[in-house]
Design an enzyme around this catalytic site. Sequence first.
Site, PDB file in Angstrom:
ATOM      1  N   ASP A  95       0.825  -1.214   0.000  1.00 19.07           N
ATOM      2  CA  ASP A  95       0.000   0.000   0.000  1.00 19.07           C
ATOM      3  C   ASP A  95       0.864   1.271   0.000  1.00 19.07           C
ATOM      4  OD1 ASP A  95      -2.406   1.393   0.069  1.00 19.07           O
ATOM      5  OD2 ASP A  95      -3.246   0.186   1.685  1.00 19.07           O
ATOM      6  N   ASP A 136     -10.130   3.499  -3.867  1.00 17.30           N
ATOM      7  CA  ASP A 136     -10.810   2.311  -3.315  1.00 17.30           C
ATOM      8  C   ASP A 136     -12.232   2.120  -3.833  1.00 17.30           C
ATOM      9  OD1 ASP A 136      -8.527   2.137  -1.847  1.00 17.30           O
ATOM     10  OD2 ASP A 136      -9.544   1.980   0.087  1.00 17.30           O
ATOM     11  N   GLU A 187      -1.017   1.458  -5.108  1.00 25.46           N
ATOM     12  CA  GLU A 187      -0.757   2.901  -4.986  1.00 25.46           C
ATOM     13  C   GLU A 187      -1.802   3.690  -5.761  1.00 25.46           C
ATOM     14  OE1 GLU A 187      -0.263   3.330  -8.203  1.00 25.46           O
ATOM     15  OE2 GLU A 187       1.760   4.177  -8.343  1.00 25.46           O
ATOM     16  N   TRP A 188      -2.953   3.026  -5.954  1.00 27.41           N
ATOM     17  CA  TRP A 188      -4.181   3.671  -6.428  1.00 27.41           C
ATOM     18  C   TRP A 188      -4.016   4.324  -7.810  1.00 27.41           C
ATOM     19  CZ3 TRP A 188      -2.449   6.450  -1.673  1.00 27.41           C
ATOM     20  CH2 TRP A 188      -2.583   5.658  -0.536  1.00 27.41           C
ATOM     21  N   GLY A 189      -3.141   3.782  -8.639  1.00 26.24           N
ATOM     22  CA  GLY A 189      -3.008   4.287  -9.997  1.00 26.24           C
ATOM     23  C   GLY A 189      -2.137   5.513 -10.128  1.00 26.24           C
ATOM     24  N   GLN A 190      -1.496   5.916  -9.042  1.00 30.19           N
ATOM     25  CA  GLN A 190      -0.691   7.141  -9.116  1.00 30.19           C
ATOM     26  C   GLN A 190       0.554   6.923  -9.969  1.00 30.19           C
ATOM     27  OE1 GLN A 190      -0.095   8.533  -5.088  1.00 30.19           O
ATOM     28  NE2 GLN A 190      -2.284   8.851  -4.778  1.00 30.19           N
ATOM     29  N   ALA A 191       1.145   8.027 -10.407  1.00 25.34           N
ATOM     30  CA  ALA A 191       2.410   7.998 -11.169  1.00 25.34           C
ATOM     31  C   ALA A 191       2.295   7.092 -12.390  1.00 25.34           C
ATOM     32  CB  ALA A 191       3.575   7.562 -10.272  1.00 25.34           C
TER      33      ALA A 191
HETATM   34  C1  GAL Z   1      -6.200   1.268   1.278  1.00 27.75           C
HETATM   35  C2  GAL Z   1      -6.321   0.185   0.218  1.00 27.75           C
HETATM   36  C3  GAL Z   1      -7.405  -0.764   0.651  1.00 27.75           C
HETATM   37  C4  GAL Z   1      -7.038  -1.360   2.000  1.00 27.75           C
HETATM   38  C5  GAL Z   1      -6.782  -0.266   3.015  1.00 27.75           C
HETATM   39  C6  GAL Z   1      -6.231  -0.832   4.320  1.00 27.75           C
HETATM   40  O1  GAL Z   1      -5.199   2.141   0.916  1.00 27.75           O
HETATM   41  O2  GAL Z   1      -6.604   0.772  -1.009  1.00 27.75           O
HETATM   42  O3  GAL Z   1      -7.582  -1.764  -0.314  1.00 27.75           O
HETATM   43  O4  GAL Z   1      -5.902  -2.193   1.861  1.00 27.75           O
HETATM   44  O5  GAL Z   1      -5.856   0.678   2.524  1.00 27.75           O
HETATM   45  O6  GAL Z   1      -6.035   0.162   5.284  1.00 27.75           O
END
Ligand code: GAL
Length: 429
Positions: free
Chosen positions: A152, A246, A224-228
């Site tokens: 993460d 998310d 990393e949520w698609g960043q960079a």
């Molecule tokens: C977010 C992630 C989620 C989950 C959560 C846990 O950043 O996108 O899928 O893992 O953290 O705290």
Amino acid sequence: MITTTAVLTLALLSGSVSGLSTKDGSGRLPALGWNSWNAYRCDINEAKVLSAAKQIQTLGLQDAGYEYINIDDCWSIKDARDPTTQRIQPDLTKFPRGINGLVDELHGMGFKVGIYSDAGTKTCGGYPGSLYFEDIDAATFAEWGIDYLKYDNCNVPSSWPSDEYHNCHPDYNHPSGPNNTCIGDPKAAPPGYDWTTSNTFKRFKRMGDALAKQNRPILYSLCEWGQAAVETWGSQIAQSWRVTDDIFPYWAKVVHIITYSQHLLNSVDFFSHNDADMLDLGNGNLTLAESRTHFAIWNAMKSPILIGTDLAVLKPQFVDILRNKVLLQFSQDKDIGTPATPFKWDYTAPAEYWQGGFGNGERLVLMVNYADTTARKSVNWGEVKGTEKGRGYVVTDGWTGKSSCVKNTLSGDIEAHDTGVYVVGRRCH
Ligand code: GAL
């Protein structure tokens, strides 16, 4: 035991190896399994994880191919690493046999096991992160028998400044790109910018390097949520990477993820998977129709498929969706690594029509209805690759299993928010 050479040969014979291969071939196809987060958030323990694993067996999901049991955030002692070894310590009130005790049992049940950490000083839940401890943590995970690491992106210290440039919404390269977040942004990345020079890449590569030193393959899953613009470099260090923020269990969020991900499919192939996030099927107020769309598109895009609900209370019709043979066969096709892609599409709205190839030469066709009332959707032969205008083809409905000879046009009355799933096969008269 399959050797690296055997896996590589196999991969070369059967298509391109687009991503970073693993010694045992894990991560070549989209991961199928279960993850604790969407069902339980931080409220996890050994009993819940084991119960999920048992349900996966009882419901026939293990036989259908679901093989990973993944523990998400909040599994460790929050405040400190072990003062002597510097290792992250499992919370023994939640996991009385440690993580390794649970891993042994899950391996005995025929599963692979995933764990979670973070490329910052703390996880998103505030537990120890792995930045600067990559080698110790990778070695610990390997010693415990871990097979999959979700990594993460929270709590990045100021010693790692944010990336120099902003990433754009992925419809930027289409003239009508109405969501282009980079228009007018002085910090927009210049065209062709090499994101492997970014700090985000460097932080995530540190753990990739540490995992590569271990004596067991550990599938590396970036979060990393698609960043960079991770889709441009994820395959250099990992087998999958989240491309969005998310998921939440409501329709608009599912549509949002589709709308974003549909532009990024060129990066998907063997060992190289955009992760559209874990399934929310069974949670919140997602209806059966919406869950069919969620499952169909995630499989069509060859995203990892990680169930995120309490299977003990999941209604049978939802379990049936998770076992859908056509969609799982598409996701797990050993000969074709590329995903289904949109057609008859204007590049902006969420795509209604998708098609992709099975290794056996058949075609998968999806027709999605995003509207709030039933709508008729149609595709003419000639628009589906390999078909010819005016001919007839055997079509099997992916939900009912019924086959028929369809001439000229494939049509379906699709319920609100639902998706028609079809397999287009041989010619017929
Ligand atoms: C977010 C992630 C989620 C989950 C959560 C846990 O950043 O996108 O899928 O893992 O953290 O705290």
